[in-house]
Design a protein around this motif. Sequence first.
Motif, PDB file in Angstrom:
ATOM      1  N   TYR A   1       0.878  -1.168   0.000  1.00  0.00           N
ATOM      2  CA  TYR A   1       0.000   0.000   0.000  1.00  0.00           C
ATOM      3  C   TYR A   1       0.915   1.217   0.000  1.00  0.00           C
ATOM      4  N   ILE A   2       0.818   2.035  -1.031  1.00  0.00           N
ATOM      5  CA  ILE A   2       1.752   3.140  -1.234  1.00  0.00           C
ATOM      6  C   ILE A   2       0.983   4.443  -1.388  1.00  0.00           C
ATOM      7  N   VAL A   3       1.438   5.490  -0.685  1.00  0.00           N
ATOM      8  CA  VAL A   3       0.925   6.841  -0.909  1.00  0.00           C
ATOM      9  C   VAL A   3       2.103   7.753  -1.232  1.00  0.00           C
ATOM     10  N   ARG A   4       1.795   8.879  -1.814  1.00  0.00           N
ATOM     11  CA  ARG A   4       2.859   9.818  -2.163  1.00  0.00           C
ATOM     12  C   ARG A   4       3.030  10.864  -1.071  1.00  0.00           C
ATOM     13  N   GLY A   5       4.234  11.446  -1.046  1.00  0.00           N
ATOM     14  CA  GLY A   5       4.550  12.490  -0.078  1.00  0.00           C
ATOM     15  C   GLY A   5       4.879  13.797  -0.769  1.00  0.00           C
ATOM     16  N   ASN A   6       5.370  14.757  -0.020  1.00  0.00           N
ATOM     17  CA  ASN A   6       5.660  16.076  -0.570  1.00  0.00           C
ATOM     18  C   ASN A   6       6.799  16.059  -1.591  1.00  0.00           C
ATOM     19  N   CYS A   7       7.674  15.074  -1.545  1.00  0.00           N
ATOM     20  CA  CYS A   7       8.746  14.964  -2.543  1.00  0.00           C
ATOM     21  C   CYS A   7       8.299  14.197  -3.791  1.00  0.00           C
ATOM     22  N   ASP A   8       7.059  13.782  -3.833  1.00  0.00           N
ATOM     23  CA  ASP A   8       6.535  12.987  -4.945  1.00  0.00           C
ATOM     24  C   ASP A   8       5.602  13.820  -5.836  1.00  0.00           C
ATOM     25  N   VAL A   9       5.964  15.072  -6.071  1.00  0.00           N
ATOM     26  CA  VAL A   9       5.059  16.003  -6.771  1.00  0.00           C
ATOM     27  C   VAL A   9       4.715  15.564  -8.184  1.00  0.00           C
ATOM     28  N   PHE A  10       5.581  14.792  -8.828  1.00  0.00           N
ATOM     29  CA  PHE A  10       5.300  14.359 -10.197  1.00  0.00           C
ATOM     30  C   PHE A  10       4.645  12.978 -10.255  1.00  0.00           C
ATOM     31  N   ASP A  11       4.414  12.371  -9.108  1.00  0.00           N
ATOM     32  CA  ASP A  11       3.776  11.057  -9.035  1.00  0.00           C
ATOM     33  C   ASP A  11       2.280  11.220  -9.250  1.00  0.00           C
ATOM     34  N   ARG A  12       1.782  10.655 -10.318  1.00  0.00           N
ATOM     35  CA  ARG A  12       0.338  10.683 -10.597  1.00  0.00           C
ATOM     36  C   ARG A  12      -0.277   9.292 -10.473  1.00  0.00           C
ATOM     37  N   LYS A  13       0.541   8.331 -10.067  1.00  0.00           N
ATOM     38  CA  LYS A  13       0.059   6.958  -9.957  1.00  0.00           C
ATOM     39  C   LYS A  13      -0.587   6.683  -8.600  1.00  0.00           C
ATOM     40  N   PHE A  14       0.001   7.244  -7.536  1.00  0.00           N
ATOM     41  CA  PHE A  14      -0.473   6.957  -6.187  1.00  0.00           C
ATOM     42  C   PHE A  14      -1.214   8.160  -5.612  1.00  0.00           C
ATOM     43  N   ASN A  15      -2.078   7.890  -4.655  1.00  0.00           N
ATOM     44  CA  ASN A  15      -2.878   8.933  -4.003  1.00  0.00           C
ATOM     45  C   ASN A  15      -2.141   9.528  -2.817  1.00  0.00           C
ATOM     46  N   ASP A  16      -2.662  10.652  -2.322  1.00  0.00           N
ATOM     47  CA  ASP A  16      -2.117  11.283  -1.118  1.00  0.00           C
ATOM     48  C   ASP A  16      -2.497  10.497   0.132  1.00  0.00           C
ATOM     49  N   ASN A  17      -3.633   9.834   0.095  1.00  0.00           N
ATOM     50  CA  ASN A  17      -4.145   9.083   1.246  1.00  0.00           C
ATOM     51  C   ASN A  17      -4.760   7.782   0.751  1.00  0.00           C
ATOM     52  N   GLU A  18      -4.724   6.795   1.587  1.00  0.00           N
ATOM     53  CA  GLU A  18      -5.441   5.535   1.354  1.00  0.00           C
ATOM     54  C   GLU A  18      -6.016   5.083   2.690  1.00  0.00           C
ATOM     55  N   ILE A  19      -7.204   4.533   2.644  1.00  0.00           N
ATOM     56  CA  ILE A  19      -7.769   3.874   3.818  1.00  0.00           C
ATOM     57  C   ILE A  19      -7.922   2.409   3.452  1.00  0.00           C
ATOM     58  N   VAL A  20      -7.277   1.558   4.231  1.00  0.00           N
ATOM     59  CA  VAL A  20      -7.308   0.126   3.955  1.00  0.00           C
ATOM     60  C   VAL A  20      -7.868  -0.597   5.174  1.00  0.00           C
ATOM     61  N   GLU A  21      -8.480  -1.734   4.913  1.00  0.00           N
ATOM     62  CA  GLU A  21      -8.970  -2.568   6.005  1.00  0.00           C
ATOM     63  C   GLU A  21      -8.216  -3.887   5.965  1.00  0.00           C
ATOM     64  N   ILE A  22      -7.554  -4.184   7.069  1.00  0.00           N
ATOM     65  CA  ILE A  22      -6.736  -5.390   7.185  1.00  0.00           C
ATOM     66  C   ILE A  22      -7.168  -6.116   8.451  1.00  0.00           C
ATOM     67  N   ASN A  23      -7.663  -7.330   8.286  1.00  0.00           N
ATOM     68  CA  ASN A  23      -8.139  -8.119   9.438  1.00  0.00           C
ATOM     69  C   ASN A  23      -9.100  -7.317  10.317  1.00  0.00           C
ATOM     70  N   GLU A  24     -10.042  -6.646   9.685  1.00  0.00           N
ATOM     71  CA  GLU A  24     -11.077  -5.854  10.353  1.00  0.00           C
ATOM     72  C   GLU A  24     -10.520  -4.635  11.095  1.00  0.00           C
ATOM     73  N   VAL A  25      -9.315  -4.218  10.745  1.00  0.00           N
ATOM     74  CA  VAL A  25      -8.703  -3.013  11.298  1.00  0.00           C
ATOM     75  C   VAL A  25      -8.595  -1.999  10.163  1.00  0.00           C
ATOM     76  N   LYS A  26      -9.155  -0.821  10.390  1.00  0.00           N
ATOM     77  CA  LYS A  26      -9.183   0.234   9.380  1.00  0.00           C
ATOM     78  C   LYS A  26      -8.007   1.189   9.622  1.00  0.00           C
ATOM     79  N   ILE A  27      -7.149   1.347   8.584  1.00  0.00           N
ATOM     80  CA  ILE A  27      -5.923   2.130   8.714  1.00  0.00           C
ATOM     81  C   ILE A  27      -5.900   3.233   7.663  1.00  0.00           C
TER      82      ILE A  27
END
Length: 153
Positions: free
Chosen positions: A51-77
């Motif tokens: 699971y990958i998100v971009r940071g402030n040094c990733d200004v040219f990254d258009r593949k990944f989002n700034d945020n992701e919410i994932v659910e793993i074993n019924e835990v929301k992260i």
Amino acid sequence: MKLLIITDSHGNMVKIYDIITQENPDIVIWTGDHSWDGEECSYAFPNIKFYIVRGNCDVFDRKFNDNEIVEINEVKILITHGHLYNVKREMHTLETIAEKYKVNAVCFGHTHIPYCEEKNGIKYFNPGALKDNRYGVLTIKDKELTFNYKDIK
């Protein structure tokens, strides 16, 4: 379930490969700054979910989002770099977002400073920067979350 948490890698590919090989995680959470490092690793370790998100040094990254919410074993992260929430100065904005989305935990980076706190039932974890020889491991067992800091020796 073992999750490896990496942030602010800034191109340290040898360290990254060594850590992933040593820790053998089920999942890697990559909280930005050099998101392409995470993408490259995902090809090298195809049996591990990334699971990958971009940071402030990733200004040219258009593949990944700034945020992701994932659910793993019924835990929301919530996964974010943190720069959009001003985490170098305060945590209130990020806490408000975490509460809005009713997550159990937040994994972030940006400050390069390790941080682990719980507020209003939500755990906040920043392992510190990989470029400074730090990373984190999250273990999820029966919906219980255990965060650990790790230093590269």
